[in-house]
Design a protein around this motif. Sequence first.
Motif, PDB file in Angstrom:
ATOM      1  N   THR A 151       0.827  -1.198   0.000  1.00  0.00           N
ATOM      2  CA  THR A 151       0.000   0.000   0.000  1.00  0.00           C
ATOM      3  C   THR A 151       0.863   1.250   0.000  1.00  0.00           C
ATOM      4  OG1 THR A 151      -1.726   1.232   1.200  1.00  0.00           O
ATOM      5  CG2 THR A 151      -0.156  -0.036   2.535  1.00  0.00           C
ATOM      6  N   THR A 152       0.331   2.312  -0.567  1.00  0.00           N
ATOM      7  CA  THR A 152       1.005   3.617  -0.550  1.00  0.00           C
ATOM      8  C   THR A 152       0.290   4.587   0.385  1.00  0.00           C
ATOM      9  OG1 THR A 152      -0.321   4.357  -2.447  1.00  0.00           O
ATOM     10  CG2 THR A 152       1.809   3.326  -2.923  1.00  0.00           C
ATOM     11  N   LYS A 153      -0.688   4.069   1.154  1.00  0.00           N
ATOM     12  CA  LYS A 153      -1.511   4.934   2.008  1.00  0.00           C
ATOM     13  C   LYS A 153      -1.096   4.896   3.472  1.00  0.00           C
ATOM     14  CE  LYS A 153      -5.460   3.943  -0.988  1.00  0.00           C
ATOM     15  NZ  LYS A 153      -6.851   3.418  -1.043  1.00  0.00           N
ATOM     16  N   GLY A 154       0.013   4.259   3.772  1.00  0.00           N
ATOM     17  CA  GLY A 154       0.449   4.183   5.161  1.00  0.00           C
ATOM     18  C   GLY A 154      -0.506   3.347   5.988  1.00  0.00           C
ATOM     19  N   GLU A 155      -0.814   3.819   7.193  1.00  0.00           N
ATOM     20  CA  GLU A 155      -1.664   3.059   8.108  1.00  0.00           C
ATOM     21  C   GLU A 155      -3.132   3.099   7.719  1.00  0.00           C
ATOM     22  OE1 GLU A 155      -0.991   4.418  12.049  1.00  0.00           O
ATOM     23  OE2 GLU A 155       1.096   3.725  12.138  1.00  0.00           O
ATOM     24  N   THR A 156      -3.503   3.989   6.809  1.00  0.00           N
ATOM     25  CA  THR A 156      -4.905   4.090   6.413  1.00  0.00           C
ATOM     26  C   THR A 156      -5.305   3.053   5.369  1.00  0.00           C
ATOM     27  OG1 THR A 156      -4.395   5.716   4.695  1.00  0.00           O
ATOM     28  CG2 THR A 156      -4.914   6.558   6.905  1.00  0.00           C
ATOM     29  N   GLY A 157      -4.335   2.362   4.767  1.00  0.00           N
ATOM     30  CA  GLY A 157      -4.644   1.373   3.738  1.00  0.00           C
ATOM     31  C   GLY A 157      -4.378  -0.041   4.205  1.00  0.00           C
ATOM     32  N   THR A 158      -5.163  -0.994   3.686  1.00  0.00           N
ATOM     33  CA  THR A 158      -4.979  -2.407   4.032  1.00  0.00           C
ATOM     34  C   THR A 158      -4.002  -3.103   3.087  1.00  0.00           C
ATOM     35  OG1 THR A 158      -6.831  -3.119   2.631  1.00  0.00           O
ATOM     36  CG2 THR A 158      -7.331  -2.521   4.918  1.00  0.00           C
ATOM     37  N   GLY A 159      -3.797  -2.539   1.905  1.00  0.00           N
ATOM     38  CA  GLY A 159      -2.933  -3.190   0.929  1.00  0.00           C
ATOM     39  C   GLY A 159      -3.584  -4.389   0.268  1.00  0.00           C
ATOM     40  N   LEU A 160      -4.916  -4.492   0.360  1.00  0.00           N
ATOM     41  CA  LEU A 160      -5.607  -5.657  -0.207  1.00  0.00           C
ATOM     42  C   LEU A 160      -6.498  -5.297  -1.393  1.00  0.00           C
ATOM     43  CD1 LEU A 160      -6.694  -7.486   3.078  1.00  0.00           C
ATOM     44  CD2 LEU A 160      -4.820  -8.095   1.558  1.00  0.00           C
ATOM     45  N   GLY A 161      -6.810  -4.014  -1.575  1.00  0.00           N
ATOM     46  CA  GLY A 161      -7.756  -3.606  -2.609  1.00  0.00           C
ATOM     47  C   GLY A 161      -7.350  -4.037  -4.010  1.00  0.00           C
ATOM     48  N   LEU A 162      -6.135  -3.694  -4.430  1.00  0.00           N
ATOM     49  CA  LEU A 162      -5.691  -4.049  -5.777  1.00  0.00           C
ATOM     50  C   LEU A 162      -5.426  -5.549  -5.893  1.00  0.00           C
ATOM     51  CD1 LEU A 162      -3.347  -1.099  -6.824  1.00  0.00           C
ATOM     52  CD2 LEU A 162      -5.641  -1.633  -7.655  1.00  0.00           C
ATOM     53  N   TRP A 163      -5.017  -6.180  -4.802  1.00  0.00           N
ATOM     54  CA  TRP A 163      -4.826  -7.631  -4.839  1.00  0.00           C
ATOM     55  C   TRP A 163      -6.155  -8.330  -5.092  1.00  0.00           C
ATOM     56  CZ3 TRP A 163      -6.559 -11.220  -0.977  1.00  0.00           C
ATOM     57  CH2 TRP A 163      -6.183 -12.540  -1.248  1.00  0.00           C
ATOM     58  N   VAL A 164      -7.204  -7.909  -4.372  1.00  0.00           N
ATOM     59  CA  VAL A 164      -8.531  -8.484  -4.587  1.00  0.00           C
ATOM     60  C   VAL A 164      -8.998  -8.211  -6.016  1.00  0.00           C
ATOM     61  CG1 VAL A 164     -10.964  -8.314  -3.929  1.00  0.00           C
ATOM     62  CG2 VAL A 164      -9.210  -8.406  -2.163  1.00  0.00           C
ATOM     63  N   THR A 165      -8.739  -6.991  -6.494  1.00  0.00           N
ATOM     64  CA  THR A 165      -9.097  -6.641  -7.862  1.00  0.00           C
ATOM     65  C   THR A 165      -8.427  -7.588  -8.856  1.00  0.00           C
ATOM     66  OG1 THR A 165      -9.416  -4.301  -7.318  1.00  0.00           O
ATOM     67  CG2 THR A 165      -8.955  -4.835  -9.614  1.00  0.00           C
ATOM     68  N   SER A 166      -7.135  -7.841  -8.666  1.00  0.00           N
ATOM     69  CA  SER A 166      -6.413  -8.729  -9.582  1.00  0.00           C
ATOM     70  C   SER A 166      -6.936 -10.154  -9.502  1.00  0.00           C
ATOM     71  CB  SER A 166      -4.913  -8.687  -9.276  1.00  0.00           C
ATOM     72  OG  SER A 166      -4.629  -9.287  -8.018  1.00  0.00           O
ATOM     73  N   GLU A 167      -7.324 -10.606  -8.294  1.00  0.00           N
ATOM     74  CA  GLU A 167      -7.861 -11.968  -8.153  1.00  0.00           C
ATOM     75  C   GLU A 167      -9.201 -12.094  -8.884  1.00  0.00           C
ATOM     76  OE1 GLU A 167      -6.510 -14.755  -6.629  1.00  0.00           O
ATOM     77  OE2 GLU A 167      -4.732 -13.490  -6.733  1.00  0.00           O
ATOM     78  N   ILE A 168     -10.056 -11.092  -8.776  1.00  0.00           N
ATOM     79  CA  ILE A 168     -11.348 -11.116  -9.476  1.00  0.00           C
ATOM     80  C   ILE A 168     -11.125 -11.127 -10.987  1.00  0.00           C
ATOM     81  CG2 ILE A 168     -13.437  -9.771  -9.945  1.00  0.00           C
ATOM     82  CD1 ILE A 168     -13.333  -8.803  -7.036  1.00  0.00           C
ATOM     83  N   ILE A 169     -10.190 -10.307 -11.446  1.00  0.00           N
ATOM     84  CA  ILE A 169      -9.901 -10.218 -12.879  1.00  0.00           C
ATOM     85  C   ILE A 169      -9.335 -11.528 -13.389  1.00  0.00           C
ATOM     86  CG2 ILE A 169      -8.305  -9.139 -14.527  1.00  0.00           C
ATOM     87  CD1 ILE A 169      -8.816  -6.496 -13.017  1.00  0.00           C
ATOM     88  N   ARG A 170      -8.424 -12.135 -12.635  1.00  0.00           N
ATOM     89  CA  ARG A 170      -7.835 -13.402 -13.053  1.00  0.00           C
ATOM     90  C   ARG A 170      -8.884 -14.513 -13.086  1.00  0.00           C
ATOM     91  NH1 ARG A 170      -3.988 -13.281  -9.885  1.00  0.00           N
ATOM     92  NH2 ARG A 170      -2.290 -12.745 -11.296  1.00  0.00           N
ATOM     93  N   LYS A 171      -9.743 -14.538 -12.083  1.00  0.00           N
ATOM     94  CA  LYS A 171     -10.757 -15.589 -12.006  1.00  0.00           C
ATOM     95  C   LYS A 171     -11.727 -15.529 -13.185  1.00  0.00           C
ATOM     96  CE  LYS A 171     -14.435 -15.216  -9.516  1.00  0.00           C
ATOM     97  NZ  LYS A 171     -15.409 -15.073  -8.414  1.00  0.00           N
ATOM     98  N   ASN A 172     -12.069 -14.323 -13.621  1.00  0.00           N
ATOM     99  CA  ASN A 172     -13.045 -14.150 -14.697  1.00  0.00           C
ATOM    100  C   ASN A 172     -12.418 -14.151 -16.086  1.00  0.00           C
ATOM    101  OD1 ASN A 172     -15.865 -13.510 -13.446  1.00  0.00           O
ATOM    102  ND2 ASN A 172     -14.423 -12.366 -12.192  1.00  0.00           N
ATOM    103  N   GLY A 173     -11.080 -14.207 -16.170  1.00  0.00           N
ATOM    104  CA  GLY A 173     -10.442 -14.193 -17.480  1.00  0.00           C
ATOM    105  C   GLY A 173     -10.416 -12.818 -18.111  1.00  0.00           C
TER     106      GLY A 173
END
Length: 374
Positions: free
Chosen positions: A310-332
Amino acid sequence: MLERSGIGCHVCGSFLEVCRSIDEGAGAIIIAEKAFAVESLAPLHEALQRQPSWSDFPVILLTSGGRVTAETERLRKLRQPLGNIFLLERRPLRPETLLGTVEIALRGRQRQYQIRDQIRQYALAQEALLRSEKLAVTGRLAASIAHEINNPLEAITNLIYLMRCNPTPEQLKILLAEAEQELARVTEITKQTLRFYREPSQSVETDVASVLDSVLKLYGNRLAVSSVSVQREVRTRSARVLSTPGELRQVLANLIGNAIDAMRGGRLRIRISALSSPSHHSSSIRISVADTGTGIAPDVFPAIFEPFVTTKGETGTGLGLWVTSEIIRKNGWRIRVRSSRRPGRSGTVFSIQIPKLGELSVPSANAIPARAHS
């Protein structure tokens, strides 16, 4: 000899019985090569082909020594598909050699089971992270939703006060109409929020523009507070895809939320367009989310789709784009990223490519292509 050494074993009368033993959890098998001449190896080949990705079942083959002949070549070709083979020549065979080979094979099989357990634990952890990030997305929207609902509720309170001040019948009709409009606004916001949990989990015909509008409504307050202007462009007559609406909404919510966090007083540009195949027929929909923020640092850029980056410091979880990539990969689907940190021309663009309704989408490990950075 094996049982005296503390190794449990069972004698099989056929390859079918060997296959049953493998399915029941055998750690290794010992086969005399002469058995190849008695019956077909097909059942054993099929059983070994059905192995999961973590499994490489060990086969200890007792073979005869001597020179190479046509018969030994035939047997060599027969055993090739068996995979993980330990060859032991009988000249005669020393007991220590057989025991040592069996122990090595069993230790290797035990390691494979450990890898299997780790894969399962990782899958469970990944599933838990996906669920937690979905909750986090809703949590981040909660403040915006509260503000969006609070505004029409305040308006309704004022309208009710005016109704109690003995207005004329015509004025009362106007006040009631305005109150109904504000209540309809509250209802719409509530529906958009509930869609995160009540939409179908299976892929259905989905209008991309409608999903985008629902996300922009939920982010309306954050956009206003951050003084971010929105430029929405739909450059196709039909933007319908086969997708799970909740997953598409979560992807857009992640990208738009990140874009808002990356700038203040900037511009958010979202474009929906059609991409054409070589035969000039539209085959996919492209969604571009561009911001005029500070851009992504070069040292962070290669890992932006990794969990907990994450680039948001303590305010970010660092999971948003990872989840996005997993959804994109799963759907092709496919996603491309471009980012710049040049003064006066900084910003980031995420482009998602989704097969249009009627086109085949095949999930692939390579569904996320190269990520550009400038």
